[in-house]
Design an enzyme around this catalytic site. Sequence first.
Site, PDB file in Angstrom:
ATOM      1  N   CYS A  30     -75.187  14.478 -84.955  1.00  0.00           N
ATOM      2  CA  CYS A  30     -75.534  13.115 -84.530  1.00  0.00           C
ATOM      3  C   CYS A  30     -75.080  12.875 -83.083  1.00  0.00           C
ATOM      4  O   CYS A  30     -73.882  12.775 -82.816  1.00  0.00           O
ATOM      5  CB  CYS A  30     -74.876  12.120 -85.486  1.00  0.00           C
ATOM      6  SG  CYS A  30     -74.888  10.404 -84.947  1.00  0.00           S
ATOM      7  N   CYS A  33     -72.946   9.812 -82.523  1.00  0.00           N
ATOM      8  CA  CYS A  33     -71.615  10.039 -83.104  1.00  0.00           C
ATOM      9  C   CYS A  33     -70.732  10.810 -82.123  1.00  0.00           C
ATOM     10  O   CYS A  33     -69.565  10.470 -81.918  1.00  0.00           O
ATOM     11  CB  CYS A  33     -71.716  10.838 -84.404  1.00  0.00           C
ATOM     12  SG  CYS A  33     -72.651  10.040 -85.720  1.00  0.00           S
TER      13      CYS A  33
END
Length: 126
Positions: A30, A33
């Site tokens: 991600c 993230c």
Amino acid sequence: MPTVDLTLETFEQTILEGGTVFVDFWAGWCGPCLAFAPHYQAAAEDNPDLVFAKVDTEAQQQLAAAMNITSIPTIMAFKDGIGVFAQAGALPRPVLDDLVSQVRALDMDQVRAQLAAADSDELAEA
């Protein structure tokens, strides 16, 4: 203070015994993230009296499902074992710092009273 990795086995105990706990649900694939991670780590280092935990949603799929994580990153905050914040999306560092301040300032007696009143209202409607 470094962040703490949580698992299905350690999540509940950490939330119940940790005082104020922030949890970052993330995954290695991600991009948002990974971009958020340095901000989260810096906040952890700047607030050593709080617990900053991370849940790898790939490794802890059962925990992510139990917490209804449908988008990552998702940030949650718990105080005295009570969930007080949950939001999907990476937070800019100033917003994360503001969140930490707001959670610190929460009057948990007032929060518990509001929860009790909401429970009472639900029982009355049933």
